[in-house]
Each structure stands twice: as structure tokens, then as C-alpha cells.
Design a protein around this motif. Structure first.
Motif, PDB file in Angstrom:
ATOM      1  N   ASN A 163       0.820  -1.212   0.000  1.00 34.74           N
ATOM      2  CA  ASN A 163       0.000   0.000   0.000  1.00 34.74           C
ATOM      3  C   ASN A 163       0.852   1.260   0.000  1.00 34.74           C
ATOM      4  O   ASN A 163       0.499   2.256  -0.643  1.00 34.74           O
ATOM      5  CB  ASN A 163      -0.945  -0.034   1.199  1.00 34.74           C
ATOM      6  CG  ASN A 163      -2.003  -1.106   1.052  1.00 34.74           C
ATOM      7  OD1 ASN A 163      -2.867  -1.029   0.188  1.00 34.74           O
ATOM      8  ND2 ASN A 163      -1.922  -2.144   1.878  1.00 34.74           N
ATOM      9  N   ILE A 164       1.977   1.218   0.709  1.00 38.38           N
ATOM     10  CA  ILE A 164       2.908   2.343   0.632  1.00 38.38           C
ATOM     11  C   ILE A 164       3.493   2.429  -0.775  1.00 38.38           C
ATOM     12  O   ILE A 164       3.650   3.523  -1.339  1.00 38.38           O
ATOM     13  CB  ILE A 164       4.006   2.195   1.702  1.00 38.38           C
ATOM     14  CG1 ILE A 164       3.401   2.334   3.108  1.00 38.38           C
ATOM     15  CG2 ILE A 164       5.104   3.230   1.495  1.00 38.38           C
ATOM     16  CD1 ILE A 164       4.394   2.125   4.232  1.00 38.38           C
ATOM     17  N   GLU A 165       3.794   1.271  -1.361  1.00 42.07           N
ATOM     18  CA  GLU A 165       4.302   1.269  -2.741  1.00 42.07           C
ATOM     19  C   GLU A 165       3.274   1.868  -3.702  1.00 42.07           C
ATOM     20  O   GLU A 165       3.627   2.597  -4.648  1.00 42.07           O
ATOM     21  CB  GLU A 165       4.636  -0.154  -3.167  1.00 42.07           C
ATOM     22  CG  GLU A 165       5.873  -0.736  -2.509  1.00 42.07           C
ATOM     23  CD  GLU A 165       6.243  -2.095  -3.090  1.00 42.07           C
ATOM     24  OE1 GLU A 165       6.301  -2.207  -4.329  1.00 42.07           O
ATOM     25  OE2 GLU A 165       6.453  -3.034  -2.303  1.00 42.07           O
ATOM     26  N   LYS A 166       2.005   1.568  -3.479  1.00 37.65           N
ATOM     27  CA  LYS A 166       0.950   2.103  -4.342  1.00 37.65           C
ATOM     28  C   LYS A 166       0.896   3.631  -4.261  1.00 37.65           C
ATOM     29  O   LYS A 166       0.739   4.313  -5.287  1.00 37.65           O
ATOM     30  CB  LYS A 166      -0.390   1.488  -3.935  1.00 37.65           C
ATOM     31  CG  LYS A 166      -1.560   1.867  -4.822  1.00 37.65           C
ATOM     32  CD  LYS A 166      -2.828   1.162  -4.370  1.00 37.65           C
ATOM     33  CE  LYS A 166      -4.030   1.548  -5.217  1.00 37.65           C
ATOM     34  NZ  LYS A 166      -5.272   0.853  -4.758  1.00 37.65           N
ATOM     35  N   LEU A 167       1.031   4.161  -3.052  1.00 37.21           N
ATOM     36  CA  LEU A 167       1.075   5.618  -2.907  1.00 37.21           C
ATOM     37  C   LEU A 167       2.291   6.196  -3.615  1.00 37.21           C
ATOM     38  O   LEU A 167       2.207   7.245  -4.262  1.00 37.21           O
ATOM     39  CB  LEU A 167       1.090   5.995  -1.425  1.00 37.21           C
ATOM     40  CG  LEU A 167      -0.218   5.814  -0.653  1.00 37.21           C
ATOM     41  CD1 LEU A 167       0.005   6.055   0.838  1.00 37.21           C
ATOM     42  CD2 LEU A 167      -1.298   6.764  -1.178  1.00 37.21           C
ATOM     43  N   ALA A 168       3.430   5.515  -3.501  1.00 35.91           N
ATOM     44  CA  ALA A 168       4.645   5.991  -4.163  1.00 35.91           C
ATOM     45  C   ALA A 168       4.473   5.997  -5.675  1.00 35.91           C
ATOM     46  O   ALA A 168       4.944   6.918  -6.363  1.00 35.91           O
ATOM     47  CB  ALA A 168       5.829   5.129  -3.761  1.00 35.91           C
ATOM     48  N   ALA A 169       3.797   4.982  -6.206  1.00 31.70           N
ATOM     49  CA  ALA A 169       3.587   4.911  -7.650  1.00 31.70           C
ATOM     50  C   ALA A 169       2.724   6.059  -8.150  1.00 31.70           C
ATOM     51  O   ALA A 169       2.839   6.474  -9.315  1.00 31.70           O
ATOM     52  CB  ALA A 169       2.947   3.568  -8.004  1.00 31.70           C
ATOM     53  N   GLY A 170       1.872   6.577  -7.278  1.00 31.87           N
ATOM     54  CA  GLY A 170       1.028   7.704  -7.651  1.00 31.87           C
ATOM     55  C   GLY A 170       1.557   9.035  -7.179  1.00 31.87           C
ATOM     56  O   GLY A 170       0.871  10.057  -7.296  1.00 31.87           O
TER      57      GLY A 170
END
Length: 791
Positions: free
Chosen positions: A73-80
Motif C-alpha cells: 500500500n505504501i508502494e501504491k502511494l509511491a507509484a502515484g
């Protein structure tokens, strides 16, 4: 005041504007005219703000920065959004949090160390100056809704009782309209010491029913945001979400830890190499940088005995599961914003750690964190730990991992939490996500920044000025610089060119790519330690423009450059209240020596039935001394049962209680031994006194003693406690009268609660000579003295 925002916002609260028009006699008069009442709102376009601050997570832990702990989920925020790979904290929790919430350096706001170590020096007194109003207050006074969830470790210890004062609490003076969380450095994830606002509350279910603090905090945050948007859709919010994770104790449901079964059997040295390779692949460190070496103080994995390796591997499995479990609940929070269709216009900071990974668990890790912290690591032998291997992370444990894992979680840097000199203690990966305000997606930003830069960034995003006066007090300028310039310009020149660091004598300075640093104290070496004089500390010099990880010390090659930076450090230290340096440890734990107030003074204290959530600083200290505990109870006809008074929990403590009608006393020594003394005489129905006298053996700290129980002055039992805890029972457990909150002290009440069957009128705790009473009870004519003893 601007052309787009006609409101004057430099003075807070915004002064009321008197009506300047005609005042008529009759409201029906056609000349009667008043402007409509308008609710205060920030300037148009001000975003919602969510700041997520994790605890004790090193740069090399999260998968978003190449670590082995999966955080999708942190990775998902980073991707956006954006990853900041040169973002820094202060190397310790309270200082980082106060700096984050004020936009000022930690010594400038009195938080040179944790609150429990406060001294009278301005940079270390733990008192927020009224000239440094916190960010939440600024936002609230400009029309934001504000709420905090989780950890608050910024309250001076003498103000942490249920009576406050609450000026430093989140809802008292911190600027938050709502708070749900805990006060202090850590809490039991299964049995947290919770407050809602300033009111103590208990979890809504037990660990056996599936309770865990991270889930609870997330649910409360989601509920609050939903309600805020349901009732005030046009008003932005500022939510500060600071779970206790992943600070010790490392508590997580077993299935989350089991996901990592066998993934750390290779040990911490190999894990560092693996993480380092992933970090290069992700681009969060340069391809040509070096992996720093493991210091001689940290054992090589190859030197670990075969008996210890499974124990150590399980410690890391539990930690990894804990961090992934935390990420899961962050995902729940983000999903809630998406469902409310407000994610696009919410400025989100995810600061992955308030310092580097914690090396406070000792070289071998521990089952009970309090043992190594107070000098009793030797109690936990390999055999002891092996017997409890399957309990790590569960309700029976208060566990922490070994130093080697902390070092690995700070890959590729040197050192760990507390070591402010090196990036292992201060560099924390950070994500910024704001689709409406940031055009870039999935990019990396490498400008050097510090936690004090978050507050001015939020103010700029909201279109708000830094206030010049708050509540009539002129404000000192915010010392951070906004990061907004870098949001849409990856090549923008960094605007933070200088930053000092200091924690417990470990100190450093960053200036235009160069760092000069010196490590003064080792985090896992506690107790009476002979430290070098500050002037004898050895300084190192690094050019981080070409040496990203501080791997090549240039001190001998460029002594003049080192001297320039040492002088600059001293200038900054003088400017920001760092001096005098203070490396005392045991001395600062003593309020009288440190020069901070004590809530409870003297050698006698009375508490009353129903009082609870009393921290150790709220109870007279009787450790290493003879003492007596006398309680007046009202016993029902059905008989006495339950807790009369208890302090502490599974990590250590004591309980005076009734079992099957008879008095009992249990002393829990670090969870290793529970010494139980059973009474032989029942407590009759009606009003009676139950007394426990502890005759301390003497001869130094942590010795044993003889316990004698009395009912109405008549001896009712006797036994031995062979060892006692010398310093502190727990960082979060409390003293409760007539019940026991938190985890249980005694196996006689295996779950928390243990409510007394009757009533506890009062309990007197008396120490040393005040404990001496030849009649072993407090006579009726003395009851007025007892009742007035608190005055």
C-alpha cells in the motif's frame, strides 16, 4: 491577506471584526443591514492533509525502499506520487514528533531527548514554548478540522496523569479537536493504555476476540474522516496518523509473522547485501554507492551459535509481519479516502519511521524489552528464549529484535536509532502523494530535507501564512523550508543547505553536500557507562555528493574542511539551544538530579477506589525500599474476589488481590518469576483492612524481601520475593485501584480486568519509615489523616 483571500491570517485567532454600519432600533427598519454569519474556512483550494508517521522503521525495511518487509500500500502511494530518498529525522521519537508538529528544530522546542529524560535546560525541558505554536493549532484557527490518532510522546512526564494539566496533550493545547491514542513512548498492541481526548478508555474487545491496536486506530480514523466529510464536506481536514507500529513490543497476529517463515535464515549480513541490491534496482540509492560495513560492535551472523539462530530468525519474521500488518491498515485508510472520492485532493505524507530502526533490543534480542533496558538481559538465556519461541509477537510477549536486524533495516547506512551522527539513525524514506497538486507519478526526489520541512510545506499547499502572533504571543519563525518547490521539478536546487543533528551526544552537520559527524554513545550499551569527553570524540568527514552512504571517511585527508564543519556545527548548536551537551543517562532518569518536576513527592500516597491509568510517575516510588500497602475494602456477603490494587503487567509489577476470599500478593519479576504469597485467613464480609508489608533485604538495588499479609492487623500470610525490579516495571502499564487495566500481573487473573467483587475505599502506599506500623493497620482515628493525605 491576499487578493484571492481577503482574510487577515497572520494573527491567530483571527480577530473579530466589529460591525461598522448603522445600528437601527428596529430590525424591520429597511436600513437594517448585517452581513451573514460565515463559518471560518481556509483559502479556496486548501487540500485535505493526512500525515502518516511510522515508528522505528529504518530506511532499508519497507519494500518501497528495497527492504524485505512487504508494504504494497505504501508502494501504491509511491507509484502515484513521489519518493524522497534524502529525507531526515532527528534519530529519536519525541524530538522528531515535536519537530514535525511545529516546523522547528527539536532543541528549539525543548525536545532534545525523550520526555522521560527532560532537564532544566531550555533545549531539553520537554516544554513547548508558547512562541512556537504547533501546526495543528494554526490549521484549526484557519478553519481546518483536526484529529490525531495513535502515539503522542510530547507530553512532559509530570503532566501525563489523568489530571493533566492538558496544555501539552493533543486536544488540550496541541491544536487537535479529536484524539484517540496513547500518551508515551510505546504501548502494548494487545492491551494499549488508550485515551479518547483526555479520558482514559479501554479497548472495545480483548486480544482473544481479535483486538489489535493498529486495526483499532485505523477504524477510528476512518470513522472520524467519514463523519467529518458527512457533516462538513466543504471543510478540509488535517489528520495525523501515528500508530505505535513498529516500535517495540513487536506484536502482530501469528499468521502475519508466519508469512515470512524461513525468509531470514540467511542472517543479517546476507540480508543487507540482498536489500542493497534491491535498492539499486529501484533507484532509491545511486548505482555506484557503497554498502557501509558492519561495525565490530555488532556480531557477524556467522559467529552466532546454532542454538540462537532460529530465535533470531523468528524475531525478524515477527518484525516483518508487524510492518506488513501496519501497511495493510494504512491501505484500509487510503481505501476509505478513495471511497469518499477525496483521495485526489488529499496531501499525504508517509514518513516511514521517526528515526532509524531500533537497536534497543540488545545484541540477542529479547522476549521482554524491559529486561535489557534495565540491565537484566542476562535473565533471557538461549534456553529461556527457545522455550518461548512460538510466543514471540503474541499476548504473552513484550519482544524486540536483535541489534543485527536493526542494522540490516537501516541498509545501506551505518548505525541505527539514537545515532544522530549517521544516516542510519536519521534517514527515513518518505512518500508524498497529492494527485491534484503533483503532476509527477512514481518519481524520486533527492533534495536534502528534514522533518521540520513538513509543516511549512503544508502551509504553502493550504495557502496559509506562518502566523506572527498566536493567542497574543509573538511567534518565532518556522525553521523548516517548504518542499513544495520540488514537487513538480525533480532537478530543482535544494533549498535546505544546512542541517545540524544531535542526540545524546551523537552529533553531526550537513552543509552543501558535506557531513561532519561523531558518534559519542552506542544505543544498546546502557547503565553506568564511561563515556569519552566530548572534546575527545573522533569526528568523521564525508562528501555525500560523491559518497551517498557515508562510506569513505575523508577526515585525515581534509582536516581543514572538517574544522570548518565542526565550527559550523557549534554555531548551529548555539543558535538552536543544543548547548549544553548532555550525555547523562542514569542521572537524567532521576527527576531530582535532572531538575524536572515530580508529580508525586514524599514517602506516602493515598489513592481511591476507581482511580486508574496512573503511570509510574503518578505513583510514589518504593522500588529498592521497604514499603507497606494498606487498603480499606468493603466485602460483599458472597466473599472477596478480584484486584484490590495492582501496578504493572506482564513485563513486571505487583498485585494485591483476593482469591477465593483470601488475600494474595503477586510480584512479577520481568515475567521470568512470579512470586505469589497466599493469605491463610479469609477477609470477612463488611469493611476491613488488607495490608501487605514488604521488608526489603537491602544491600543495593534489585534485592528481594519478605512479604507479610495482614487482615485487620492480624497476620494472614508470609512469603519471599527473591528479586525485585530496580527501575521501572513498564513503559505503558499503569496502576489501578479496584481493577487491573492492561495486561495481567498474575496468572490468577490471566486476562485483564479482575474487578474487585466489593468496593475499595482507599489504598495507602507508605515507604521506608512511613511504612512502619506496629499495629499493622490504620486506626479509625487515623482515617481522616489518610483521607487528607493528598492535600
Amino acid at each position: 491577506m491576499t487578493s484571492s483571500d481577503p482574510v487577515q491570517r497572520q494573527i491567530l485567532p483571527i480577530p473579530d471584526q466589529p460591525h461598522g454600519g448603522l445600528t437601527t432600533y428596529d430590525a424591520r427598519d429597511p436600513d437594517t443591514s448585517y452581513p451573514p454569519i460565515r463559518d471560518l474556512r481556509p483559502p479556496a483550494g486548501a487540500p485535505n492533509v493526512l500525515v502518516i508517521l511510522l515508528d522505528d522503521v529504518g530506511f532499508g525495511a519497507s519494500s518501497a525502499f528495497g527492504g524485505p518487509c512487504q508494504t504494497p500500500n505504501i508502494e501504491k502511494l509511491a507509484a502515484g506520487g513521489l519518493k524522497y530518498n534524502r529525507f531526515h529525522t532527528t534519530a529519536l521519537c519525541s524530538p522528531t514528533r515535536q519537530a514535525l508538529l511545529t516546523g522547528r528544530n527539536h532543541h528549539s522546542v525543548g525536545m532534545g531527548g525523550i520526555t522521560e529524560m527532560a532537564t532544566g535546560a531550555p533545549g531539553y525541558n520537554s516544554i513547548l514554548p508558547n512562541s512556537c505554536s504547533p501546526l495543528a493549532r494554526t490549521l484549526k484557527l484557519n478553519g481546518y478540522s483536526t484529529a490525531q490518532f495513535g502515539k503522542c510522546h510530547e507530553v512532559p512526564v509530570w503532566q501525563t496523569s489523568p489530571m493533566g494539566p492538558f496544555d501539552a496533550w493533543p486536544t488540550g493545547g496541541g491544536g487537535f479537536e479529536y484524539f484517540y491514542g496513547f500518551i508515551g513512548g510505546e504501548t502494548n498492541q494487545w492491551y494499549p493504555a488508550l485515551y479518547e481526548g483526555t479520558t482514559p478508555v479501554e479497548p472495545h474487545k480483548t486480544p482473544e476476540q481479535g483486538y489489535h491496536l493498529s486495526e483499532d486506530l485505523t477504524t477510528k480514523a476512518i470513522q472520524w474522516i467519514r463523519q467529518q466529510k458527512a457533516l462538513m464536506a466543504d471543510k478540509p481536514y488535517f489528520t495525523y496518523f501515528a500508530p505505535g507500529a513498529t516500535h517495540a513490543p513487536h506484536h502482530v497476529p501469528k499468521e502475519w509473522a508466519d508469512k515470512y517463515k524461513g525468509q531470514f535464515d540467511q542472517g543479517w549480513d546476507a540480508l543487507r547485501e540482498e536489500t542493497f541490491a534491491r535498492q539499486k534496482q529501484l533507484g532509491v540509492i545511486p548505482a555506484d554507492c557503497q554498502l557501509t560495513g558492519r561495525h565490530a560492535d555488532i556480531p557477524a551472523w556467522d559467529t552466532i551459535t546454532a542454538e540462537m539462530k532460529p530465535i533470531l530468525a523468528r524475531q525478524m519474521e515477527v518484525y516483518a509481519g508487524f510492518l506488513e500488518h501496519t501497511d495493510h491498515h494504512i491501505g484500509r485508510l487510503i481505501d476509505a479516502l478513495q471511497e469518499l472520492e477525496i483521495l485526489e485532493d488529499t496531501l499525504i505524507y508517509v514518513i516511514i519511521g521517526d528515526n532509524g530502526a531500533s537497536a534497543e533490543g540488545s545484541l540477542q534480542g529479547c522476549f521482554n524489552e524491559m529486561a535489557p533496558l534495565t540491565g537484566f538481559a542476562h535473565l533471557e538465556t538461549a534456553e529461556f528464549l527457545t522455550e518461548r519461541l512460538d510466543q514471540l509477537g503474541g499476548v504473552e510477549a513484550y519482544n524486540h529484535y536483535a541489534v543485527g536486524w536493526a542494522h540490516a533495516m537501516d541498509t545501506p547506512y551505518q548505525w541505527t536509532k539514537q545515532v544522530a551522527s549517521h544516516f542510519g539513525g536519521t534517514r527515513n524514506g518518505t512518500i508524498v502523494h497529492w494527485p491534484k497538486g503533483i503532476q509527477a507519478r512514481g518519481e524520486i526526489r533527492s533534495q536534502f530535507h528534514h522533518v521540520i520541512d513538513v509543516a511549512p510545506t503544508i502551509l504553502e499547499a493550504a495557502g496559509l501564512p506562518q502566523p506572527t502572533f498566536v493567542n497574543g504571543v509573538q511567534q518565532r519563525p518556522i525553521e523548516g523550508v517548504s518542499m513544495a518547490y520540488s514537487f513538480n521539478d525533480p532537478k530543482a536546487a535544494e533549498r535546505r543547505q544546512t542541517q545540524y543533528f544531535e542526540m545524546m551526544g551523537n552529533r553531526g552537520i550537513y552543509h552543501k553536500g558535506w557531513t561532519a559527524v561523531t558518534r559519542h554513545r552506542t544505543p544498546w550499551v546502557t547503565g553506568q557507562v564511561q563515556l569519552a569527553a566530548f572534546d575527545d570524540d573522533v569526528w568523521e568527514l564525508y562528501d555525500t555528493s560523491s559518497d551517498w552512504t557515508q562510506a569513505r571517511d575523508l577526515a585525515r585527508e581534509q582536516p581543514q574542511k572538517l574544522h570548518e564543519l565542526q565550527r559550523l556545527w557549534l554555531i548551529e548548536a548555539t543558535r538552536y539551544n543544543v548547548l549544553p551537551l548532555d550525555d547523562r543517562f542514569a542521572e537524567r532518569a532521576n527527576p531530582e538530579i535532572a531538575g524536572r518536576p515530580q508529580l508525586i513527592k514524599g514517602t506516602r500516597q493515598v489513592v481511591f477506589g476507581g482511580m486508574g491509568r496512573l503511570s509510574e510517575s503518578s505513583i510514589v516510588n518504593f522500588k529498592n525500599k521497604s514499603h507497606a500497602i494498606t487498603a480499606e475494602v468493603i466485602v460483599p456477603e458472597a466473599g472477596a474476589e478480584g484486584v484490590i490494587v495492582a501496578q504493572g503487567g506482564l513485563t513486571g509489577g505487583w498485585s494485591l488481590y483476593a482469591k477465593e476470599g483470601k488475600p494474595k500478593y503477586c510480584y512479577n519479576f520481568y515475567g521470568v518469576n512470579r512470586y505469589t504469597i497466599a493469605g491463610t485467613a479469609a477477609i470477612p464480609a463488611g469493611t476491613h483492612q488488607v495490608r501487605m508489608e514488604f521488608a526489603y533485604d537491602g544491600g543495593g538495588l534489585a534485592k528481594g524481601g519478605t512479604v507479610t499479609l495482614y487482615v485487620d492487623g492480624q497476620k494472614a500470610g508470609e512469603g519471599r520475593v527473591e528479586q525485585t525490579e530496580p527501575m521501572v516495571f513498564s513503559a505503558d502499564e499503569t496502576c489501578d485501584v479496584g481493577f487491573e487495566a492492561g495486561s495481567p500481573v498474575t496468572d490468577d487473573y490471566p486476562t485483564a480486568g479482575g474487578m474487585f467483587s466489593g468496593e475499595v475505599n482507599w489504598v495507602e502506599i507508605a515507604v521506608d519509615k512511613d511504612a512502619e506500623d506496629l499495629d499493622h493497620l490504620i486506626r479509625p482515628e487515623e482515617r481522616l489523616r489518610v483521607a487528607m493525605a493528598l492535600q
